[in-house]
Design a protein around this motif. Structure first.
Motif, mmCIF file in Angstrom:
data_model
loop_
_atom_site.group_PDB
_atom_site.id
_atom_site.type_symbol
_atom_site.label_atom_id
_atom_site.label_comp_id
_atom_site.label_asym_id
_atom_site.label_seq_id
_atom_site.Cartn_x
_atom_site.Cartn_y
_atom_site.Cartn_z
ATOM 1 N N VAL A 1 -1.609 73.090 94.927
ATOM 2 C CA VAL A 1 -0.918 72.706 96.163
ATOM 3 C C VAL A 1 0.291 73.612 96.328
ATOM 4 N N LYS A 2 0.346 74.294 97.472
ATOM 5 C CA LYS A 2 1.505 75.143 97.748
ATOM 6 C C LYS A 2 2.397 74.416 98.744
ATOM 7 N N LEU A 3 3.670 74.255 98.376
ATOM 8 C CA LEU A 3 4.604 73.564 99.264
ATOM 9 C C LEU A 3 5.430 74.592 100.024
ATOM 10 N N GLU A 4 5.463 74.424 101.345
ATOM 11 C CA GLU A 4 6.356 75.260 102.172
ATOM 12 C C GLU A 4 7.479 74.346 102.634
ATOM 13 N N VAL A 5 8.679 74.637 102.135
ATOM 14 C CA VAL A 5 9.760 73.658 102.241
ATOM 15 C C VAL A 5 10.774 74.060 103.313
ATOM 16 N N HIS A 6 11.097 73.110 104.164
ATOM 17 C CA HIS A 6 12.097 73.326 105.221
ATOM 18 C C HIS A 6 13.154 72.238 105.138
ATOM 19 N N ALA A 7 14.308 72.505 105.736
ATOM 20 C CA ALA A 7 15.345 71.466 105.797
ATOM 21 C C ALA A 7 15.819 71.331 107.233
ATOM 22 N N LYS A 8 16.094 70.106 107.625
ATOM 23 C CA LYS A 8 16.483 69.853 109.005
ATOM 24 C C LYS A 8 17.997 69.915 109.204
ATOM 25 N N ASP A 9 18.756 69.377 108.221
ATOM 26 C CA ASP A 9 20.199 69.225 108.460
ATOM 27 C C ASP A 9 21.047 70.005 107.456
ATOM 28 N N VAL A 10 20.973 69.597 106.185
ATOM 29 C CA VAL A 10 21.747 70.284 105.139
ATOM 30 C C VAL A 10 20.773 70.692 104.037
ATOM 31 N N ALA A 11 21.286 71.356 102.999
ATOM 32 C CA ALA A 11 20.414 71.788 101.908
ATOM 33 C C ALA A 11 19.982 70.588 101.062
ATOM 34 N N HIS A 12 18.714 70.601 100.652
ATOM 35 C CA HIS A 12 18.171 69.602 99.732
ATOM 36 C C HIS A 12 17.409 70.352 98.647
ATOM 37 N N ASP A 13 16.746 69.618 97.760
ATOM 38 C CA ASP A 13 15.934 70.293 96.742
ATOM 39 C C ASP A 13 14.792 69.375 96.329
ATOM 40 N N TRP A 14 13.586 69.931 96.338
ATOM 41 C CA TRP A 14 12.382 69.154 96.001
ATOM 42 C C TRP A 14 12.094 69.319 94.522
ATOM 43 N N TRP A 15 12.118 68.244 93.769
ATOM 44 C CA TRP A 15 11.879 68.356 92.324
ATOM 45 C C TRP A 15 11.117 67.145 91.801
ATOM 46 N N VAL A 16 9.920 67.417 91.257
ATOM 47 C CA VAL A 16 9.184 66.408 90.506
ATOM 48 C C VAL A 16 8.990 66.994 89.105
ATOM 49 N N PRO A 17 9.771 66.520 88.125
ATOM 50 C CA PRO A 17 9.829 67.200 86.825
ATOM 51 C C PRO A 17 8.474 67.472 86.184
ATOM 52 N N ALA A 18 7.533 66.524 86.264
ATOM 53 C CA ALA A 18 6.283 66.713 85.534
ATOM 54 C C ALA A 18 5.363 67.723 86.209
ATOM 55 N N LEU A 19 5.626 68.059 87.467
ATOM 56 C CA LEU A 19 4.665 68.885 88.199
ATOM 57 C C LEU A 19 4.992 70.372 88.216
ATOM 58 N N GLY A 20 6.230 70.751 88.439
ATOM 59 C CA GLY A 20 6.476 72.188 88.524
ATOM 60 C C GLY A 20 7.909 72.526 88.823
ATOM 61 N N PRO A 21 8.161 73.823 89.124
ATOM 62 C CA PRO A 21 9.543 74.260 89.353
ATOM 63 C C PRO A 21 10.129 73.624 90.608
ATOM 64 N N LYS A 22 11.423 73.359 90.567
ATOM 65 C CA LYS A 22 12.070 72.796 91.751
ATOM 66 C C LYS A 22 12.343 73.907 92.747
ATOM 67 N N VAL A 23 12.565 73.532 93.986
ATOM 68 C CA VAL A 23 12.856 74.536 95.007
ATOM 69 C C VAL A 23 13.838 73.946 96.017
ATOM 70 N N ASP A 24 14.828 74.745 96.401
ATOM 71 C CA ASP A 24 15.801 74.299 97.396
ATOM 72 C C ASP A 24 15.159 74.265 98.778
ATOM 73 N N ALA A 25 15.604 73.317 99.572
ATOM 74 C CA ALA A 25 15.253 73.292 101.000
ATOM 75 C C ALA A 25 16.514 73.693 101.746
ATOM 76 N N ILE A 26 16.435 74.795 102.502
ATOM 77 C CA ILE A 26 17.645 75.317 103.128
ATOM 78 C C ILE A 26 17.422 75.473 104.622
ATOM 79 N N PRO A 27 18.336 74.930 105.442
ATOM 80 C CA PRO A 27 18.145 75.006 106.890
ATOM 81 C C PRO A 27 17.940 76.456 107.340
ATOM 82 N N GLY A 28 16.950 76.653 108.205
ATOM 83 C CA GLY A 28 16.708 77.985 108.742
ATOM 84 C C GLY A 28 15.826 78.851 107.867
ATOM 85 N N GLN A 29 15.381 78.343 106.725
ATOM 86 C CA GLN A 29 14.561 79.139 105.827
ATOM 87 C C GLN A 29 13.318 78.374 105.413
#
Lengths: 245, 544
Positions: free
Chosen positions: A168-196
């Protein structure tokens, strides 16, 4: 204190320090390492982590042991000469403890490169899921390679349902401020950054429910911004995907 | 062979100078400014520590609600800001102010009035930042890193006060740094070549250069944030990689900042270890080169704070390799300290206990630094409590063990009184136990998935680690209290300190404790980095 007596004390002290360290890994396996990895990306991270932490623990025991030994062995005691030998350094030793760490680090970096593809590269046939992060929840829309679910956004906003053994490939977006998607057992975390758009990937090797939470401070609701990934069997997935509106 | 108590320095006229409140407020004497700096920074240390205790109470068990999320966010933001900007960086200036001119045999700092200005600006900047707690809608609440867009959307004026306060503190640090550079390069006594200045002076020199180079990046980044917040500019607007631009600017300042804090701490250890081991520093030159190398490499590693922002793999590899490289000179320092202790005659007076404790805790922080530098591992542990554990073992062991070690070491020089030895030893052990109880379990919290900066948590598996950490924080608090009580009591009841209570090597021990306003009546010849040791040896040879 005789030499033999001293030796015995030393052996006892070393045993007292080393024995728990030998037994510790079994007891500490869960506290001293990442959460049980459930797929190749998290397995690769776990392997690199174990290599690094194993190496650094050996260094800690050697250097820390040298420090503690020196502190005890060379403490001032009555009857000792007041003025110890005045050594100003030793080029050979100092080059040694410059070069050896370099070699160790080169080794760790090499092992990291060897394991890197599993961490970074999502297979080209991955199911694509678009993740939208906003204060204070994640929501998901299925994209390419997701069969009947493609283009659908489940109404159960905080739970992502995916089939087992499927990249599963996640394409991560953010609507308001920066967040970060992290599920420890599954894989590397990734920041969600507005505009990216940022990406990460995982493949779960078995069914189950995996928990995580937002890992980039995003405001008053940060602590409660939960992530749940439900990994189901292929047949359950077809049923679920078919039922999405 | 050299015996104890030789080469007593010539008695210096004990002229205390003017006294009274206004004489302190208007002082331009580097020693008094150093003491005022120390009092100011220790005040901020205690307030930052109380905020930490509040956080540890809130996190003591899952789903706790002693403190609201809103207050918690302000408290952790101000805890980080206080500890970094109002305590750890300026406390180095406190010791630098007091000790550097004495160590190089100077009469004062190069610019005494500028020196007073940096002290009062520090206090003023801190008050501006803290004023958010009483007006303007609450103190800053976006973390000490202040990332936009969160920091741009935060209502009220807490963030604006935080920015303006940081600007004032930054000006204080930069003019202080320029003063240190001018002092060290122009005010040295005859014979005090650069190859003979004490390691602490070297580290303050590199610290000062790093401040001058790094802090303007922060000022620029914060000015754009202030303009975005209040005047409609869009430097950090989403869509132009604005949020990432801020992170790059912040960490290009922020990582050098770590070594701005660390290097003078290393310098203190490099002074204490040889004195109490009765040996010269093992590898003085290697330690100087390592200091300069760390100062240089510190500017090349900032991206390791940003591995998760979607950075390209080549860039991640670059920042991993540079971050690993910095472990090499840091390792050299640790090896040379232990090499100094090897075969020594080590006296475990309180300063030496603190120094030994520092080497051990910093070793843990340095080694976990290799884990976080390895970027695939960092993609697991970044923004988790593992990183909180790591940077407290690095940035936290410096104030607790190096700085308090330095305080025990130089307190007799500053006050003319000895600290209570037994209480000093006891407070070391309390601090050592408290520190490790607080921060070691945080590794496990992070590894089991607990993110940092959370006001609460629901996972009951994390309870046990958090309870240990909370207990540890209170033990740590008791340790700090013991040190403060010792400092206050000894002012009145402490044994009178001789000029050289430790059998020191450097010039500050040549003058009386405390030194007269003009520092020295005369100076000994300076032929090595240990002029006082040379004197003792000459005296012993003359008697033999």
């Amino acid at each position: 204190m005789t030499v033999a007596h001293r030796l015995r004390t030393l052996v006892a002290a070393v045993t007292a320090v080393v024995a728990p360290l030998m037994l510790a890994p079994a007891a500490l396996a869960d506290t001293a390492t990442p959460e049980n990895p459930a797929g190749p990306a998290s397995h690769a991270i776990d392997d690199i982590y174990r290599a690094v932490i194993g190496t650094t623990m050996v260094i800690f025991i050697l250097v820390g042991g040298w420090l503690v030994y020196s502190a005890i062995r060379f403490r001032a005691r009555p009857g000792r000469p007041i003025d110890p030998p005045q050594m100003h350094g030793s080029s050979r030793l100092e080059w040694g403890w410059t070069i050896v760490p370099v070699l160790i680090l080169v080794g760790l970096a090499g092992y990291t490169f060897h394991k890197l593809p599993d961490v970074k590269n999502a297979p080209s046939d991955s199911m694509v899921v678009s993740v939208l992060a906003q204060q204070f929840q994640f929501s998901y829309t299925y994209g390419g390679n997701s069969g009947a679910a493609q283009g659908k956004t489940p109404s159960t906003a905080t739970t992502l349902v995916v089939p087992e053994n499927t990249p599963v490939k996640l394409e991560v977006h953010a609507k308001d401020v920066a967040h970060d998607w992290w599920v420890p057992a599954l894989g590397p975390k990734v920041d969600a950054i507005p505009g990216q758009t940022t990406t990460t990937w995982f493949r779960a090797d078995h069914t189950g429910t995996f928990h995580g939470q937002c890992s980039e401070f995003c405001g008053v609701g940060h602590a409660t911004m939960a992530i749940t990934v439900k990994v189901v069997s292929a047949s359950d997935w077809r049923t679920y995907a078919g039922g999405l509106k | 062979m050299v015996t104890e108590a030789v080469a007593t320095p010539p008695a210096t006229g004990h002229a205390p100078g003017r006294t009274g409140f206004w004489s302190w407020v208007t002082t331009v004497d580097h020693k008094r400014i150093g003491i005022l700096y120390l009092i100011t920074t220790l005040f901020f240390f205690v307030s930052g520590g109380l905020m930490a205790l509040a956080m540890r109470i809130q996190l003591e068990h899952s789903s706790n609600n002693v403190i609201s999320a809103d207050s918690y966010d302000r408290i952790f933001t101000m805890h980080g800001t206080t500890m970094v900007f109002l305590f750890t960086v300026p406390v180095m200036a406190a010791f630098g102010n007091y000790v550097v001119p004495l160590m190089i045999g100077a009469r004062d700092m190069a610019f005494p009035r500028l020196n007073a200005a940096s002290l009062w600006l520090l206090l003023f900047g801190g008050i501006v930042m803290y004023s958010g707690f009483v007006w303007g809608g609450g103190a800053a609440d976006a973390g000490w890193t202040g990332y936009p867009p969160l920091s741009e959307q935060s209502p009220g004026h807490g963030i604006d006060l935080w920015i303006v306060g940081l600007h004032i503190v930054t000006i204080s640090s930069v003019i202080g740094a320029i003063n240190f550079i001018c002092t060290i390069h122009n005010m040295r006594a005859p014979g005090m070549r650069l190859s003979r200045i004490p390691l602490f002076v070297w580290t303050i020199d590199v610290y000062a250069f790093m401040i001058v180079l790094a802090l303007p990046l922060l000022s620029g980044a914060l000015t754009m944030l202030l303009l975005d917040r209040n005047y409609g500019t869009s430097f950090y607007a989403a869509g132009h990689y604005g949020p990432i631009l801020y992170q790059h600017l912040f960490w290009a300042f922020g990582h050098p900042e770590v070594y701005i804090v660390a290097l003078p701490g290393f310098g203190m250890i490099s002074e204490i270890v040889p004195v109490f081991s009765r040996k010269p520093l093992f590898g003085y030159r290697a330690l100087v080169y390592a200091t300069v190398a760390i100062g240089f490499l510190a500017f090349l590693v900032w991206g390791h704070h940003m591995f998760a922002v979607g950075m390209s793999t080549p860039l991640q590899v670059w920042f991993m390799l540079t971050s690993m490289a910095i472990a090499v000179p840091t390792g050299i320092k640790i090896f040379n300290w232990v090499g100094t202790m090897w075969m020594g005659q080590i006296r475990f007076e309180p300063p030496m206990l603190f120094a030994t404790g520092f080497i051990l805790t910093f070793l843990i922080g340095g080694l976990s630094g290799i884990a976080v530098a390895t970027f695939p591992v960092d993609l697991y542990v970044t923004d988790s409590y593992f990183v909180v554990a790591h940077f407290h073992y690095v940035m936290g062991s410096i104030p607790v063990f190096a700085v308090l070690g330095g305080l025990h070491y130089w307190y007799p020089k500053m006050t003319g009184r000895m600290l209570d030895r037994a209480l000093g030893i006891r407070s070391f052990w309390v601090l050592f136990v408290g520190f490790n109880l607080t921060f070691f379990p945080m590794h496990a919290m992070g590894l089991s998935g607990m993110p940092r900066r959370v006001a609460t948590y629901t996972n009951t598996d994390w309870n046990v680690y958090n309870q240990i950490a909370t207990l540890g924080a209170f033990v740590l608090g008791v340790g700090v209290l013991m040190v403060l009580i010792n400092c206050l009591r000894s002012l009145r009841y402490g044994r009178i300190a001789p000029a050289d209570p430790w059998r020191g090597n450097t010039l500050e021990w040549y003058t009386s404790s405390p030194p007269p306003p003009h520092n020295f009546d005369s100076l000994p010849p300076i032929r090595s980095e240990r002029p006082l040791d040379d004197l003792r040896r000459e005296a012993a040879a003359a008697r033999a």
